[in-house]
Design an enzyme around this catalytic site. Structure first.
Site, short mmCIF file in Angstrom:
data_model
loop_
_atom_site.label_atom_id
_atom_site.label_comp_id
_atom_site.label_asym_id
_atom_site.label_seq_id
_atom_site.Cartn_x
_atom_site.Cartn_y
_atom_site.Cartn_z
N ASP A 527 35.75 48.21 37.32
CA ASP A 527 36.03 47.64 36.01
C ASP A 527 34.73 47.10 35.42
O ASP A 527 33.75 46.89 36.14
CB ASP A 527 37.02 46.48 36.12
CG ASP A 527 38.46 46.98 36.21
OD1 ASP A 527 38.68 48.15 35.90
OD2 ASP A 527 39.34 46.19 36.60
N ASP A 829 42.37 44.46 38.27
CA ASP A 829 42.84 43.08 38.17
C ASP A 829 44.22 42.96 37.53
O ASP A 829 44.90 41.95 37.69
CB ASP A 829 41.85 42.21 37.39
CG ASP A 829 41.52 42.80 36.02
OD1 ASP A 829 42.24 43.70 35.55
OD2 ASP A 829 40.52 42.36 35.40
N ASP A 833 46.98 48.27 37.04
CA ASP A 833 45.98 48.87 37.94
C ASP A 833 46.57 49.18 39.30
O ASP A 833 45.92 49.83 40.13
CB ASP A 833 44.79 47.91 38.12
CG ASP A 833 43.93 47.83 36.87
OD1 ASP A 833 43.81 48.87 36.19
OD2 ASP A 833 43.41 46.76 36.57
#
Length: 1027
Positions: A527, A829, A833
């Site tokens: 990310d 997070d 996901d």
């Protein structure tokens, strides 16, 4: 290193000499090389065929059971399989899940069939389901009544012990209401407000945290903990170590030897051999038990860290964060998307709440929770929306508590390395057993032939019996040494050590296999927000009323109010404070505290700096409907009922998406004007400029709705008025660029996968060193439209994916693993996901910004949300892998030498130079002290200068076989020479000469192993010793 091929790195080592000699030597070396490769191929094929079914994660139960059956030669099953999954307990947990859903599923199916039979075909499916649920509950209550269950009573009598403490409802009653979804009894107690009153709590202010009252509440309703197995004492490990089959046999031999020896030679001379074996056995048992006990304590500490979950509650009128284990009935808990429901409870208020109950029932279909269905069950997950919940039942009174008590005994899946080394131990053990039997037969044969030639075949003395017993003890001890029980346990020791150290480095390992798998990682999909960046966001730039303003500090924000008409400022504050998943609350220190994601926090800070009052602005309107942020739509929207009548919807999200939904904007004068093409292009240019400065951009918009019936059905997706564009700064974390460079030098490709604007993603990726010349940057929608053939060409050079959805990330990970055979680590997070984290070889969840759903799907939790910590995890993974390889080399070398020395000596001389006591001593060095020395070595920076092992790398490599066989041959030659010429070399004579030589052989054998260990020392320590 693949079997059957040699890499050309060391090919020059086989040259030298004349042309003819060189050719002959080369041919000889090539022959040896291919023999080594053949051994590697045979071993790897055997391990892959028989023990290769276990994966790093999500292994089937069939695969787990299969390798256990293949381990036929196990000296101590309790010790060998201590750190493997308890499949029977897992089956019990699955049975509990089926029980939770079975009765309901049967009744729903039966009622649905009945509705179809009576002709209700025209009734909509949703209506059928609602009627089916009502009929099912009525049927359940009828069944309960027929069984005498107290759920159908018309009145409730408060138990005296509960009434004496000031409460008006008992724990069993609360449990039956929530678990049984009993609306009738809930209404009987006055609904949610009445239940809260009987629990002596306030829906707005929460519990009063008076110590005596809290203690009394714990005594009446229990604590929010499930029953865990008690930690085993040191003596339990001693008892398990004693149960080693070979040690039991040796103990029996020692007792017989002691008895016969004392009877024949008296005390203490006749007790030497027997006491020596007993002393060696006790030493082995206590050293083994100490090592295992320390491992168990490490795992216990790590389990405690895994279970640290915190929730937001209201107590004494203030918002605060507490551990879920401190929750009590009567607490008011605030839940958001991605949270785990920490206890059974009742829905107080909230919006768009969807609960995933798969962890409790196995059903993946989300359940909507609202005032019509207010029952929340512990252990379920918030899939969408947010709410405020009244806790009613905690701990072992909930179904989740009972399930977790069973699951906690199920243990973790064994890792692929553990399973493979169990396979090695089984194979070597079979060979060792064969050698032990042959050794005993040969030694016994010499004695029997000697007795036969002397004509004393049926005349046995005590000395003869002791000699035969010694032969048997030697054979048994060969099995002790030959069956390398320490191999799979050394993996556990190394993993436990690594997990403990990684915890200090801000990485919490949830699954053992992640440690070893991370060492093989070839690709990291990271990310951007919070991992590569600091996750501390501030509004630094905005475009409102066609004016672009920069903010150096929050003090400058208050001066902006004079630049814009008051109506515009009012609209901005209304949008920021209402269209948010965050909150501004007063904490225990009587100060304002902002709760929410970093993006929400940045916007709320900006709103407060404009002079806005969060609570006052929210009181001006009524919140009717909320559409939480959706990673697919990339927007959040709310519907407000205005005080002057009518409705207004506010929307915010990805700038280009929200701007496309606008057909009006607020001009310089503060008036609403049509959004023509020229103005739209200008705004798009502003968005691109903001993004090129590495700013996250958000667009704020609103729409007024006159038609109330239309407003309540859905929030519009077009026709909005653009309020403005906000640029949010999230600086890159210090050290990220260096960490990315380390990954590149280690052969690990780093890719950024983000939901941000493509220009923002490019700017951050270049700053981090991820985006290089020739690297490809693509948007998620474009990526999803590519064919498989196009993806084959695209993915190898793909470095940045912007505006990606969770499904795009999942597809990328799937292709990297299946098509390109890469070992992939993925960070995440959010709740969405979870699929990618589950699909990846190693799922890395963020500890600060990550939701509980993401953490539960992950293998490792990065506690500081820092990319540099991911590099540390990779380094530790490589260290574990190499440490285990070192220990395997060491143990197999000792095994081979010990076996061959005693076997050939028995065959050619009729005696064994290494006695039972000596072999037990060697076994202790190998299984325990050797593992401690080699399997717990910390990593060094040189590990990240080597290429990764990858998915197809062999564990026992050609180099390892060369070292094992080379050391074995060297040690055998030395020991053979001592055995053959030791007396002449040291000029030994007399009756004790043989005993002295055997002692020299044993010491030489031990010091050979010590010298061999120096080959595994870190290079910096070797250099230090050289000085």
């Amino acid at each position: 290193m693949a079997g059957g091929r040699w890499r050309g790195k060391n090919s020059h080592d086989f040259g030298g000499g004349t042309a003819g000699g060189t050719r002959e030597k080369s041919l000889a070396f090539v022959k040896i090389r291919w023999e080594i490769e053949d051994r590697e191929a045979v071993m790897e094929n055997y391990l892959n065929e028989n023990f290769g079914g276990v994966k790093p994660k999500n292994s089937s139960e069939e695969a787990l059971r299969r390798w256990r059956k293949l381990c036929v030669l196990v000296k101590n099953p309790k010790r060998r399989f201590r750190f493997t999954a308890n499949l029977s307990k897992r089956s019990e947990a699955e049975a509990m899940k089926k029980t939770n859903r079975g009765a309901w599923f049967f009744m729903l199916s039966f009622v649905g069939m009945w509705l179809d039979l009576v002709g209700w075909v025209i009734v909509p499916r949703s209506e059928k389901l609602r009627i089916a649920v009502l009929v099912s509950k009525a049927a359940l209550q009828f069944i309960q009544a027929s069984l005498g269950v107290a759920a159908t009573r018309d009145e409730y009598i408060v138990p005296d012990e509960v009434k004496a403490t000031g409460f008006e409802i008992c724990a069993d009653e609360l449990g039956s209401i929530v678990e049984g979804h009993d609306f009738k009894r809930l209404r009987m107690h006055g609904g949610i407000e009445g239940t809260a009153s009987k629990l002596s709590t306030n829906i707005e202010k929460g519990l009063c945290t008076d110590d005596d009252k809290l203690k009394c509440r714990q005594e009446v309703y229990g604590i929010n903990r499930f029953t865990e197995s008690k930690p085993q004492s040191f003596w339990v490990f001693v008892w398990e170590a004693i149960q080693d089959t070979t040690l039991v046999i040796l103990t029996a031999c020692a007792v017989i030897s002691l008895t016969v020896g004392i009877a024949m030679e008296g005390w203490p001379k006749g007790a030497h051999d027997g006491l020596g074996i007993i002393a060696s056995i006790l030493l082995v048992v206590f050293v083994t038990a100490t090592s295992d006990y320390k491992q168990s304590l490490q795992f216990k500490d790590l389990d405690k860290e895994k279970k640290k979950i915190f929730v937001q509650v209201t107590r004494n009128g203030y918002r605060q964060k507490i551990s879920i284990y401190d929750l009590l009935p009567g607490d008011i808990v605030h839940l958001m998307i991605g949270d785990q429901v920490p206890a059974d409870g009742l829905f107080v208020d909230g919006f768009s709440l969807l609960i995933n109950e798969s962890s409790l029932t196995g059903e993946s279909e989300p359940v909507p929770i609202n005032h019509a269905n207010p029952f929340l069950l512990s252990g379920t997950k918030v899939q969408d929306g947010s709410c405020k919940m009244l806790v009613t039942t905690v701990g072992m009174r909930t179904q989740w508590g009972k399930l977790m008590a069973t699951l906690s005994e199920g243990g973790d899946d064994e890792t692929p390395l553990q399973v493979k080394l169990n396979g090695v131990a089984t194979l070597v053990g079979k060979i060792g057993l064969f050698f032990a039997v042959v050794t005993f037969v040969v030694l016994a044969q010499h004695l029997l032939i000697s007795k036969y030639l002397q004509g004393e075949y049926f005349n046995w003395s005590g000395d003869d019996a002791l000699e035969m017993l010694e032969y048997f003890a030697i054979a048994v001890t060969i099995v002790v040494v030959a069956v390398p029980e320490g191999l799979p346990l050394a993996v556990t020791l190394s993993l436990a050590f690594a997990m403990k150290k990684m915890m200090n480095d801000k990485a919490l390992v949830r699954h053992l296999a992640a440690c070893e798998t991370m060492g093989s990682a070839t690709s990291i999909c990271s990310d951007k927000t919070g991992t590569l960046t600091s996750n501390h966001m501030t509004v630094v730039k905005l475009c409102i009323c066609e004016n672009i303003s920069e903010l150096e500090s929050f003090k400058e924000a208050s001066s902006l109010m004079s630049l814009f008409p008051s109506s515009v400022v009012k609209t901005i504050l209304q949008s920021i404070f209402n269209n948010t998943s965050g909150e501004v609350v007063i904490n225990q220190d009587e100060r304002l505290q902002i709760l929410g994601t970093p993006t929400e926090t940045a916007l709320l800070e900006f709103g407060l700096s404009l002079g806005g009052d969060f609570q006052a602005v929210r009181r001006q309107t009524k919140l009717v409907k909320v559409e939480p942020f959706n990673s697919t739509k990339k927007r959040m929207a709310v519907l407000l009922q205005m005080p002057e009548g009518g409705y207004r919807a506010h929307c915010k999200g990805a700038s280009e998406i929200i701007l496309a939904a606008c057909d009006k904007f607020i001009d310089r004068s503060g008036s609403v004007a049509p959004l023509n093409e020229m103005t739209a292009n200008k705004m798009k240019e502003i968005i691109e400029n903001f993004a090129s400065e590495a700013l996250r951009t958000l667009c704020l918009a609103y729409i007024d709705i006159e038609n109330s019936s239309l407003a309540e059905k859905h929030i519009p997706t077009s026709g909005y008025t653009c309020i403005g564009i906000v640029g949010i700064k999230d600086p890159v974390r210090p050290g990220v660029r260096e960490s990315v460079a380390i990954c590149r030098s280690a052969g690990i490709n780093v890719r950024m996968v983000t939901g941000d604007n493509i220009n923002t993603a490019k700017a951050i990726a270049k700053e981090c060193g991820i985006l290089t010349d020739g690297g490809i940057c693509i948007e998620g929608p474009e990526f999803s439209e590519k064919s498989v053939r196009e993806l084959m060409q695209l993915i190898p050079n793909l470095q940045v994916m912007a505006r990606s959805s969770p499904m795009d990330k999942h597809v990328l990970v799937k292709h990297l693993r299946s098509t390109f055979s890469e070992v992939v680590a993925v960070t995440g997070d959010g709740t969405n996901d979870a699929p990618a984290l589950h699909e990846a070889d190693i799922g890395l969840a963020m500890g600060i910004a990550g939701t509980e759903v993401a953490k539960e799907s992950a293998d490792v939790i990065i506690l500081d949300d820092n990319f540099s910590t991911i590099v540390t995890v990779a380094k530790w993974g490589r260290s574990v892998y190499i440490n285990i390889q070192k220990f395997v080399q060491f143990q197999l070398t000792v095994n081979i030498v010990a076996l061959i020395v005693n076997f050939f000596s028995a065959c050619f001389t009729g005696s064994a130079p290494l006695t039972a006591v000596q072999l037990l001593w060697v076994n202790m060095i190998m299984d325990t002290l050797g593992a401690l020395a080699l399997a717990t070595e910390p990593p060094n920076d040189d590990l990240m200068k080597q290429p990764p092992v990858g998915r197809k790398g062999n564990f026992i490599t050609n180099t390892m076989w060369r070292n094992i066989l080379g050391q074995a041959v060297y040690q055998l030659i030395v020991i053979w020479y001592l055995q053959k010429h030791g007396k002449q070399l040291f000029r030994l004579q007399g009756p004790s000469a043989d005993l002295t030589v055997n002692t020299l052989i044993f010491n030489t054998f031990v010091f050979c192993q010590v010298a061999f260990q120096f080959a595994f020392l870190p290079q910096d320590l070797v250099a230090l010793l050289d000085r």
